[in-house]
Scaffold this motif. Structure first.
Motif, PDB file in Angstrom:
ATOM      1  N   GLY A  40       6.847  21.881  44.641  1.00 55.24           N
ATOM      2  CA  GLY A  40       8.051  21.718  43.617  1.00 55.24           C
ATOM      3  C   GLY A  40       7.770  21.319  42.132  1.00 55.24           C
ATOM      4  N   GLN A  41       8.756  21.710  41.383  1.00 54.33           N
ATOM      5  CA  GLN A  41       8.457  21.696  39.912  1.00 54.33           C
ATOM      6  C   GLN A  41       9.573  20.717  39.254  1.00 54.33           C
ATOM      7  OE1 GLN A  41       6.358  23.612  38.404  1.00 54.33           O
ATOM      8  NE2 GLN A  41       5.740  24.426  40.413  1.00 54.33           N
ATOM      9  N   SER A  42      10.487  20.116  40.070  1.00 56.85           N
ATOM     10  CA  SER A  42      11.458  19.076  39.684  1.00 56.85           C
ATOM     11  C   SER A  42      11.463  17.818  39.860  1.00 56.85           C
ATOM     12  CB  SER A  42      12.740  19.686  39.728  1.00 56.85           C
ATOM     13  OG  SER A  42      13.679  19.036  39.113  1.00 56.85           O
ATOM     14  N   ASN A  43      11.616  17.329  41.187  1.00 50.51           N
ATOM     15  CA  ASN A  43      11.814  16.015  41.700  1.00 50.51           C
ATOM     16  C   ASN A  43      10.613  15.822  42.820  1.00 50.51           C
ATOM     17  OD1 ASN A  43      14.292  15.012  40.295  1.00 50.51           O
ATOM     18  ND2 ASN A  43      15.099  16.650  41.729  1.00 50.51           N
ATOM     19  N   PRO A  44       9.722  14.962  42.495  1.00 50.13           N
ATOM     20  CA  PRO A  44       8.773  14.503  43.288  1.00 50.13           C
ATOM     21  C   PRO A  44       9.220  14.477  44.780  1.00 50.13           C
ATOM     22  CG  PRO A  44       8.597  13.140  41.423  1.00 50.13           C
ATOM     23  CD  PRO A  44       9.862  13.776  41.212  1.00 50.13           C
ATOM     24  N   THR A  45       8.562  15.127  45.674  1.00 44.52           N
ATOM     25  CA  THR A  45       8.864  15.118  47.034  1.00 44.52           C
ATOM     26  C   THR A  45       7.434  15.105  48.365  1.00 44.52           C
ATOM     27  OG1 THR A  45      10.437  17.044  46.727  1.00 44.52           O
ATOM     28  CG2 THR A  45      10.083  16.717  48.822  1.00 44.52           C
ATOM     29  N   PHE A  46       7.959  14.020  49.048  1.00 44.53           N
ATOM     30  CA  PHE A  46       6.605  13.630  49.875  1.00 44.53           C
ATOM     31  C   PHE A  46       7.341  13.555  51.424  1.00 44.53           C
ATOM     32  CE2 PHE A  46       6.847  11.082  46.096  1.00 44.53           C
ATOM     33  CZ  PHE A  46       5.748  10.983  45.890  1.00 44.53           C
ATOM     34  N   ARG A  47       6.324  14.029  52.398  1.00 41.93           N
ATOM     35  CA  ARG A  47       6.639  13.957  53.863  1.00 41.93           C
ATOM     36  C   ARG A  47       6.111  12.630  54.180  1.00 41.93           C
ATOM     37  NH1 ARG A  47       3.281  17.794  56.241  1.00 41.93           N
ATOM     38  NH2 ARG A  47       1.874  16.005  56.996  1.00 41.93           N
ATOM     39  N   LEU A  48       6.935  11.870  55.151  1.00 42.06           N
ATOM     40  CA  LEU A  48       6.724  10.659  55.521  1.00 42.06           C
ATOM     41  C   LEU A  48       6.453  11.069  57.017  1.00 42.06           C
ATOM     42  CD1 LEU A  48       7.907  10.027  52.825  1.00 42.06           C
ATOM     43  CD2 LEU A  48       8.969   7.941  53.854  1.00 42.06           C
ATOM     44  N   ASP A  49       5.214  10.607  57.534  1.00 44.95           N
ATOM     45  CA  ASP A  49       5.082  10.651  59.071  1.00 44.95           C
ATOM     46  C   ASP A  49       4.726   9.473  59.555  1.00 44.95           C
ATOM     47  OD1 ASP A  49       4.733  13.562  58.996  1.00 44.95           O
ATOM     48  OD2 ASP A  49       2.517  13.546  58.305  1.00 44.95           O
ATOM     49  N   THR A  50       5.580   9.222  60.545  1.00 47.81           N
ATOM     50  CA  THR A  50       5.540   7.824  61.329  1.00 47.81           C
ATOM     51  C   THR A  50       5.145   8.087  62.908  1.00 47.81           C
ATOM     52  OG1 THR A  50       7.833   7.639  62.065  1.00 47.81           O
ATOM     53  CG2 THR A  50       7.236   6.947  59.651  1.00 47.81           C
ATOM     54  N   ASP A  51       4.804   7.255  63.539  1.00 43.55           N
ATOM     55  CA  ASP A  51       4.748   7.312  65.043  1.00 43.55           C
ATOM     56  C   ASP A  51       5.938   7.820  65.630  1.00 43.55           C
ATOM     57  OD1 ASP A  51       2.229   6.410  64.757  1.00 43.55           O
ATOM     58  OD2 ASP A  51       2.546   4.156  65.250  1.00 43.55           O
ATOM     59  N   GLY A  52       7.136   7.460  65.089  1.00 43.74           N
ATOM     60  CA  GLY A  52       8.551   8.013  65.732  1.00 43.74           C
ATOM     61  C   GLY A  52       8.994   9.306  65.264  1.00 43.74           C
ATOM     62  N   GLY A  53       8.358   9.757  64.066  1.00 45.82           N
ATOM     63  CA  GLY A  53       8.909  11.248  63.677  1.00 45.82           C
ATOM     64  C   GLY A  53       8.444  11.374  62.408  1.00 45.82           C
ATOM     65  N   SER A  54       8.882  12.574  61.362  1.00 47.61           N
ATOM     66  CA  SER A  54       8.409  12.890  60.362  1.00 47.61           C
ATOM     67  C   SER A  54       9.840  12.945  59.532  1.00 47.61           C
ATOM     68  CB  SER A  54       7.712  14.073  60.282  1.00 47.61           C
ATOM     69  OG  SER A  54       6.359  13.967  60.653  1.00 47.61           O
ATOM     70  N   TYR A  55       9.754  12.603  58.232  1.00 45.85           N
ATOM     71  CA  TYR A  55      11.056  12.606  57.154  1.00 45.85           C
ATOM     72  C   TYR A  55      10.497  13.066  55.964  1.00 45.85           C
ATOM     73  CZ  TYR A  55      12.403   8.979  60.539  1.00 45.85           C
ATOM     74  OH  TYR A  55      12.567   8.256  61.695  1.00 45.85           O
ATOM     75  N   VAL A  56      11.302  13.381  55.236  1.00 46.96           N
ATOM     76  CA  VAL A  56      11.293  13.952  53.827  1.00 46.96           C
ATOM     77  C   VAL A  56      11.751  13.026  52.716  1.00 46.96           C
ATOM     78  CG1 VAL A  56      11.197  15.781  52.046  1.00 46.96           C
ATOM     79  CG2 VAL A  56      10.684  16.066  54.495  1.00 46.96           C
ATOM     80  N   LEU A  57      11.099  12.332  51.807  1.00 51.19           N
ATOM     81  CA  LEU A  57      11.583  11.731  50.799  1.00 51.19           C
ATOM     82  C   LEU A  57      11.566  12.446  49.328  1.00 51.19           C
ATOM     83  CD1 LEU A  57      11.215   8.170  49.999  1.00 51.19           C
ATOM     84  CD2 LEU A  57      10.516   9.523  47.994  1.00 51.19           C
ATOM     85  N   ARG A  58      12.822  12.456  48.789  1.00 57.44           N
ATOM     86  CA  ARG A  58      12.856  13.203  47.368  1.00 57.44           C
ATOM     87  C   ARG A  58      13.144  11.893  46.517  1.00 57.44           C
ATOM     88  NH1 ARG A  58      12.499  18.357  45.502  1.00 57.44           N
ATOM     89  NH2 ARG A  58      14.471  19.227  44.461  1.00 57.44           N
ATOM     90  N   LYS A  59      12.620  12.143  45.272  1.00 60.10           N
ATOM     91  CA  LYS A  59      12.983  11.079  44.245  1.00 60.10           C
ATOM     92  C   LYS A  59      12.904  11.782  42.770  1.00 60.10           C
ATOM     93  CE  LYS A  59      10.029   7.985  42.706  1.00 60.10           C
ATOM     94  NZ  LYS A  59       9.789   8.189  41.571  1.00 60.10           N
ATOM     95  N   GLN A  60      13.656  10.879  41.894  1.00 63.04           N
ATOM     96  CA  GLN A  60      13.603  11.230  40.590  1.00 63.04           C
ATOM     97  C   GLN A  60      12.331  11.139  39.815  1.00 63.04           C
ATOM     98  OE1 GLN A  60      16.852   8.986  38.405  1.00 63.04           O
ATOM     99  NE2 GLN A  60      18.116  10.948  38.488  1.00 63.04           N
ATOM    100  N   PRO A  61      11.836  11.832  38.826  1.00 61.57           N
ATOM    101  CA  PRO A  61      10.625  11.530  38.310  1.00 61.57           C
ATOM    102  C   PRO A  61      10.767  10.534  37.370  1.00 61.57           C
ATOM    103  CG  PRO A  61      11.845  13.533  37.229  1.00 61.57           C
ATOM    104  CD  PRO A  61      12.461  13.143  38.590  1.00 61.57           C
TER     105      PRO A  61
END
Length: 346
Positions: A40-61
């Motif tokens: 990505g070129q704009s907003n920092p983006t992360f995959r969050l893996d947990t024992d219960g499943g996966s999510y995606v977090l997106r934040k302002q720089p």
């Protein structure tokens, strides 16, 4: 150099984030394992893996931002609104304005499994699969443009009418704010666009603003589009602006941008621009598209504005991708494509 107190690699930051999400999102449970996306070129983006499943977090720089840029609150709003529609989007789970947690606002969405293709030539797929995914993209874009914005609560998501006038003004200002060197091709586009506005009446629909293959999650074989991502630039506006942007690769050189200029797309199984335009027109009931040069030229103009912003942030050390400098330098090349287009077609 002072350490970033909101660096997600820090255990105390992860602990704050986990506590927030455990309280706000049903079923969310730590510990969290983090993976940062770098494409990505704009907003920092992360995959969050947990024992219960996966999510995606997106934040302002962090740092100083251009006016009306990085509006992740708008992203979250449109994801929430489109959830019940035929447009495939990740589930919107939580929006957080508490800057004590990560330093900037952020939101959490569901993780959608599938493939992300970054090259419109689709070397991973067979000719038939390439053809299929190109048509699926057009069908997804048409479905977006058919959404009843009032019915999904987005009737006030933008202003009806005057879309191109506003957008030309906004992106000219954004470009000037991020300008580092004079780009003659961009100057030509800035002069040409206001003098060559479309003759056809303007329509108003929900538009994505950055609709391209790279911003979609697809089935591994290209048989379906599973999620459309990156809604930061979405608004109400002329749907042909989305279409022109999506088909812009038909005008881009293969060597610098992975575009279609200079390659035999038919031999690869890739449909031509005219065929895709006809498919879109059938799906939306739109008559023949006039002033097509304008819509593509506008897409190229806005792309220069986006790339120049990426480049300026990279020079400041505030880009979300390690490839930002390399990609941002291509603003001049895109502007040259736009200048050649308007010079060739008048």
């Amino acid at each position: 150099m002072t350490a970033d107190p909101f660096d997600l690699a820090r255990p105390e930051v992860q602990d704050r984030l986990t506590a927030c999400l455990e309280q706000a999102v049903p079923g969310f449970r730590g510990p969290v394992r983090l993976h940062r996306f770098t494409n990505g070129q704009s907003n920092p983006t992360f995959r969050l893996d947990t024992d219960g499943g996966s999510y995606v977090l997106r934040k302002q720089p962090a740092g100083k931002l251009l006016p009306k840029a990085h509006q992740i609150d708008r992203e979250y709003r449109v994801l929430s609104a489109l959830g019940p529609t035929p447009v495939p989007v990740p589930a919107a789970l939580h929006y957080c304005t508490d800057t004590e947690i990560l330093g900037t606002p952020f939101y959490l969405m569901g993780h959608v499994a599938g493939a992300t293709f970054g090259d419109m030539r689709l070397p991973e797929l067979t000719p038939d699969q390439r053809r299929t995914v190109c048509f699926r993209l057009i069908e997804t874009l048409a479905a977006l443009h058919e959404v009843d914005v009032a019915a999904v609560g987005l009737g006030d998501y933008g202003r009806p009418g005057g879309f191109y006038e506003r957008q030309i003004a906004v992106w000219t200002r954004n470009y000037r704010a991020a300008e580092t060197d004079r780009i003659e091709g961009m100057e030509a586009l800035i002069d040409w666009l206001p003098a060559n506005m479309p003759r056809d009446p303007e329509r108003t629909t929900l538009v994505h603003g950055d609709f391209r293959l790279e911003n979609c999650i697809a089935a591994e074989d290209g048989s379906e589009i599973r999620a459309v991502l990156d809604w930061e630039l979405s608004t109400l506006g002329e749907p042909l602006a989305d279409l022109g942007y999506h088909l812009m690769h038909h005008y881009m050189p293969a060597d610098d941008f992975g575009g279609y200029v200079g390659i035999d797309i038919a031999a690869l199984g890739l449909p031509g621009e005219a065929e895709l335009l006809d498919h879109y027109a059938r799906l939306t009931g739109r008559p023949a598209i006039n002033d097509w040069t304008f819509h593509v030229a506008f897409a190229l103009f806005r792309s220069v504005g986006i790339l120049q912003g990426v480049y300026a942030r990279a020079l400041q050390g505030n880009a979300s991708s390690p490839y930002a400098l390399e990609r941002g330098r291509k603003a001049r090349l895109v502007a040259d494509v736009g200048r050649r287009l308007i010079e060739a077609r008048g």
